[in-house]
Scaffold this active site. Structure first.
Site, PDB file in Angstrom:
ATOM      1  N   LYS A 208      10.187 -10.550 -13.762  1.00  0.00           N
ATOM      2  CA  LYS A 208      11.370  -9.850 -13.286  1.00  0.00           C
ATOM      3  C   LYS A 208      10.945  -9.080 -12.038  1.00  0.00           C
ATOM      4  CE  LYS A 208      14.607  -6.729 -12.717  1.00  0.00           C
ATOM      5  NZ  LYS A 208      14.514  -5.663 -11.694  1.00  0.00           N
TER       6      LYS A 208
ATOM      7  N   GLU B  83       0.512  -0.135 -14.601  1.00  0.00           N
ATOM      8  CA  GLU B  83      -0.109   0.360 -13.358  1.00  0.00           C
ATOM      9  C   GLU B  83       0.950   1.199 -12.674  1.00  0.00           C
ATOM     10  OE1 GLU B  83      -0.602   0.922  -9.722  1.00  0.00           O
ATOM     11  OE2 GLU B  83      -0.707  -1.238  -9.376  1.00  0.00           O
TER      12      GLU B  83
ATOM     13  N   CYS C 286       0.776   2.155  -3.845  1.00  0.00           N
ATOM     14  CA  CYS C 286       0.588   3.007  -5.022  1.00  0.00           C
ATOM     15  C   CYS C 286      -0.687   3.832  -4.933  1.00  0.00           C
ATOM     16  CB  CYS C 286       0.587   2.151  -6.293  1.00  0.00           C
ATOM     17  SG  CYS C 286      -0.663   0.852  -6.315  1.00  0.00           S
TER      18      CYS C 286
ATOM     19  N   GLU D 218       4.372  12.222  -5.846  1.00  0.00           N
ATOM     20  CA  GLU D 218       4.209  10.952  -5.143  1.00  0.00           C
ATOM     21  C   GLU D 218       5.394  10.764  -4.202  1.00  0.00           C
ATOM     22  OE1 GLU D 218       2.943   6.382  -6.131  1.00  0.00           O
ATOM     23  OE2 GLU D 218       4.424   7.308  -7.445  1.00  0.00           O
TER      24      GLU D 218
END
Length: 486
Positions: free
Chosen positions: A185, A259, A293, A390
């Site tokens: 997906k 992750e 990331c 973040e």
């Protein structure tokens, strides 16, 4: 659509499982981030399509065409897919650039070659997956004891929009090498390269149901993550969504690899080679417009070199050419969406309003698209929002330090632990610091060298489990012990 992509053929956008066309539940528009304009509509896979895809994957798992395929034959099949990707590289790169807004030159030289490299790396594993034989240690008698390593079952991979094909391949390659079947997906914003990959997989002979792509929204991902027929979920994305996937795994005790987010520190010691450290620290944050990331978004710089480093970072930021993905002169593209642009802008505006200063002059921006200029903030307090949240944009928060122990403490003072970066010429200091940093990967005098040979993943809120390396294969295999009286 950008003129440079006017002749680009899109893949089949319909929901498919093998040769079967699956029903959708509505559709949504794909947008070119460089223009802020839609160029196609993609169907949303609802419960019916999810059920059909999972059932097809379960059948394929039991089908001798896949289940009994000799390991070397599986290796050849994976290599044929890699060959097809290499032959199709210009189109795959263009689809990736159109979808993400990243420069076409980057997609051609980084994204697609990396995805192929990951696939080839794991294509060599099927013939090497083996159990072991031994003896019972607590029971006397004649027994033949051995272990098998079997595919975990049907895998769902849910992937983000920043490196669509690369991060999908981090899951596809080890899962298929292990003999699993997989439903991918992709992020709603960036499905094109994944859809093209399924076309290539069908062309090279993958049996129906072995590898399926379902497009859709968060509801599609949730339906897959909670489906009883799915044995494992591999996810890359936000920590918030990762928590939801982990919660959904509890009823069926699904295997999960996560992750997740990061706020990776970069430490520049007094003895750092600044000719290398400054451009690396800058692009370790700004590459892919900060949508990485494990980007180094917190820089801790020794006070003796602080001003020199700030000046150098500003020069690198000013040198980056922002432009549309089809322009081969572009070095940085836009952020993925208006929503992401609003988030990054708001975080920077709040930081500036709190008294945090920016380094360097402002700059002009393209007139259309979700562009955000590389931004350097100086003297950022460790407890500032911009130093802890973040951002996922090209925003670097810089703070001075006096002693390395102070820098290590600042680096570890975070809920995240995905990666860390260090620049020093002192080998002993490098090893000492790497051991102390709470991060899944520590890069010393280099940046962004994730590799299929070594594990990658996070500590703390940055994830669960590891991708890449032999450790990734372990996540797709179930050990089975066989004890036989003889």
């Amino acid at each position: 659509m950008q003129p440079g992509f006017a002749d680009l053929p899109l893949p089949d956008l319909r929901l498919r499982s093998g040769d079967d066309i699956l029903p959708g539940e509505g559709a949504y528009a794909l947008e070119d981030p460089c223009l802020g304009e839609s160029f196609a509509e993609v169907p949303v896979a609802g419960a019916t399509a999810v059920d059909a895809a999972v059932e097809a994957a379960k059948r394929a798992l039991r089908d001798p065409a896949w289940r009994d395929l000799a390991p070397l034959a599986r290796e050849r099949l994976l290599h044929r897919l890699a060959d097809a990707m290499e032959a199709d590289l210009p189109r795959l790169a263009a689809l990736e650039a159109l979808d993400t807004g990243k420069p076409l030159a980057i997609a051609e030289t980084v994204d697609i070659p990396a995805a192929i490299a990951w696939l080839r790396s794991y294509a060599g594993w099927p013939g090497k997956i083996a159990g072991r034989a031994g003896t019972l240690s607590a029971t006397p008698g004649a027994y033949h004891v051995y272990t098998r390593r079997e595919p975990v079952g049907v895998v769902t991979a849910i992937t983000p929009w920043n490196f669509p094909l690369v991060l999908a391949m981090w899951k596809i390659a080890p899962a298929l090498a292990a003999g699993c079947t997989l439903i991918l997906k992709p992020a709603a914003e960036t499905p094109l390269s994944a859809l093209r990959l399924t076309e290539l997989a069908r062309q090279v002979g993958f049996p129906p149901g072995v590898f399926t792509v379902l497009t859709g929204d968060g509801g599609t991902g949730a339906a897959l993550a909670g489906h009883q027929g799915v044995a494992k979920v591999a996810f890359t994305g936000s920590t918030l969504t990762g928590r939801a996937i982990l919660a959904a795994s509890i009823p069926d005790f699904k295997r999960v690899t996560l992750e997740l987010g990061g706020k990776s520190p970069s430490i520049l010691c007094a003895d750092a080679d600044l000719k290398t450290a400054i451009p690396q620290a800058a692009m370790g944050c700004f590459f892919n417009s900060g949508q990485v990331c494990y980007a180094g978004t917190r820089a801790y710089v020794h006070r003796s070199i602080y001003e020199e480093v700030l000046d150098g970072l500003a020069q690198v930021a000013a040198s980056q050419h922002l432009g549309p993905s089809a322009d081969r002169q572009s070095q940085l593209g836009p952020l993925i969406s208006a929503r992401q642009h609003e988030r990054v802008s708001t975080l920077v505006e709040r930081a500036r309003a709190s008294g945090i200063a920016a380094v360097g002059p402002g700059r002009g921006m393209p007139e259309t698209g979700h562009y955000f200029a590389p931004t350097i903030l100086r003297d950022v307090p460790p407890d500032a929002e911009i130093a802890r949240e973040e951002v996922f944009g090209p925003v670097l928060a810089v703070t001075p330090f006096d002693e390395v122990e102070e820098a290590i403490a600042l680096a570890n003072d975070s809920p995240y632990g995905l990666a860390a970066h260090l620049w020093t010429r002192d080998l002993a200091l490098a090893h000492h610091t790497a051991a102390r940093l709470e991060a899944g990967t520590v890069f010393t005098n280099c940046i962004m060298l994730a590799d299929p040979a070594f594990p990658f993943g996070g500590m703390k809120s940055s994830g669960l489990g590891r991708e890449n390396g032999i450790e990734a294969l372990d996540a797709y295999l179930e050990p089975k012990s066989v004890v036989m009286a003889i």
